[in-house]
Scaffold this motif. Structure first.
Motif, PDB file in Angstrom:
ATOM      1  N   ASP A  57       0.809  -1.219   0.000  1.00 38.79           N
ATOM      2  CA  ASP A  57       0.000   0.000   0.000  1.00 38.79           C
ATOM      3  C   ASP A  57       0.843   1.270   0.000  1.00 38.79           C
ATOM      4  OD1 ASP A  57       1.023  -0.385   2.540  1.00 38.79           O
ATOM      5  OD2 ASP A  57      -0.890  -0.165   3.586  1.00 38.79           O
ATOM      6  N   THR A  68      -1.753   7.341  -0.368  1.00 44.84           N
ATOM      7  CA  THR A  68      -1.418   5.941  -0.115  1.00 44.84           C
ATOM      8  C   THR A  68      -1.879   5.530   1.276  1.00 44.84           C
ATOM      9  OG1 THR A  68       0.737   6.228   0.973  1.00 44.84           O
ATOM     10  CG2 THR A  68       0.706   6.325  -1.444  1.00 44.84           C
ATOM     11  N   ARG A  69      -2.125   4.255   1.458  1.00 44.70           N
ATOM     12  CA  ARG A  69      -2.470   3.755   2.794  1.00 44.70           C
ATOM     13  C   ARG A  69      -1.238   3.644   3.670  1.00 44.70           C
ATOM     14  NH1 ARG A  69      -5.359  -1.548   2.210  1.00 44.70           N
ATOM     15  NH2 ARG A  69      -5.200  -1.453   4.463  1.00 44.70           N
TER      16      ARG A  69
END
Length: 180
Positions: A57, A68-69
C-alpha cells in the motif's frame, strides 16, 4: 555509496522520467537477495508473513503521502509491521554504508586521506508525519524516529565527514504542495 554518490536507495530516479518532484518515490527491495533478507528478518521476528513481500500500500513514484495507505496520517508506516519493515529497510542501507566505509578505511588508513559520505537532503514531504520520500530512500526519519542519528554514528566509527546535500534549499522557494 549509491545514486549520485549519496548513501540512499535509488527511490527517485530522475534520469529516465520515471519520477518527478515531489513524488514520494518507491521502495527498492525487489531482487532475490533483498527478498531473502526480508524473509529471514521476518522469520527471526516471529512474523513469517511479514517476509513474503514489502508493503502493498505504499503507492507509486509520483504519488503523494496522503494518496497511499502506507504513508498517510495514521498509515501502515506507523504500525508494528511498518516499523519492522522500516527498521529492516534502513538497516540494510546502513549495513551497505558500513561495508563501503570499512573497505575505504582499510585502504586509506594511514595515508592522511579523510573519508566523507554524502547524505541526501530529501526535503519534500518533510512536513508530513511519515516523511515518505525519506522513507523510500532508506532514511527511517519520521515524527517518531530519528533516521540520521544511526547514519552519524556509523560515520563516527570511521571518523568520516557527513556531507548533507540541499542545505541551501529554502522552504519558501519550493512549491507549497511539496511540504518542504
Amino acid at each position: 555509496m549509491g545514486p549520485c554518490g549519496e548513501l540512499r536507495y535509488p527511490s527517485y530516479p530522475e534520469s529516465n522520467g520515471t519520477w518527478r518532484f515531489p513524488g514520494i518515490g518507491e521502495f527498492q527491495f525487489y531482487d532475490k537477495y533483498m527478498k531473502a533478507s526480508l524473509e529471514a528478518a521476518a522469520d527471526a521476528n516471529g512474523n513469517k508473513d511479514w517476509g513474503k513481500s514489502g508493503p502493498h500500500d505504499s503507492g507509486h513514484y509520483n504519488q503523494f503521502p496522503e494518496d497511499t495507505r502506507f504513508f498517510r496520517r495514521g498509515g501502515t508506516w506507523d504500525t508494528d509491521y511498518g516499523r519492522f519493515f522500516m527498521e529492516w529497510y534502513s538497516g540494510k542501507l546502513l549495513q551497505h554504508g558500513d561495508r563501503i566505509l570499512r573497505s575505504a578505511d582499510n585502504i586509506f588508513r594511514g595515508t592522511g586521506a579523510k573519508l566523507s559520505v554524502k547524505v541526501a537532503g530529501i526535503h519534500w514531504h518533510y512536513k508530513t508525519r511519515s516523511h515518505a520520500a525519506e522513507l523510500t530512500a532508506g532514511y527511517y526519519n519520521t515524527k517518531h524516529s530519528d533516521g540520521y542519528l544511526p547514519i552519524a554514528r556509523m560515520l563516527a566509527k570511521y571518523d568520516a565527514v557527513l556531507n548533507f546535500t540541499c542545505m541551501e534549499m529554502r522552504d519558501n522557494e519550493q512549491p507549497q504542495h511539496a511540504d518542504c
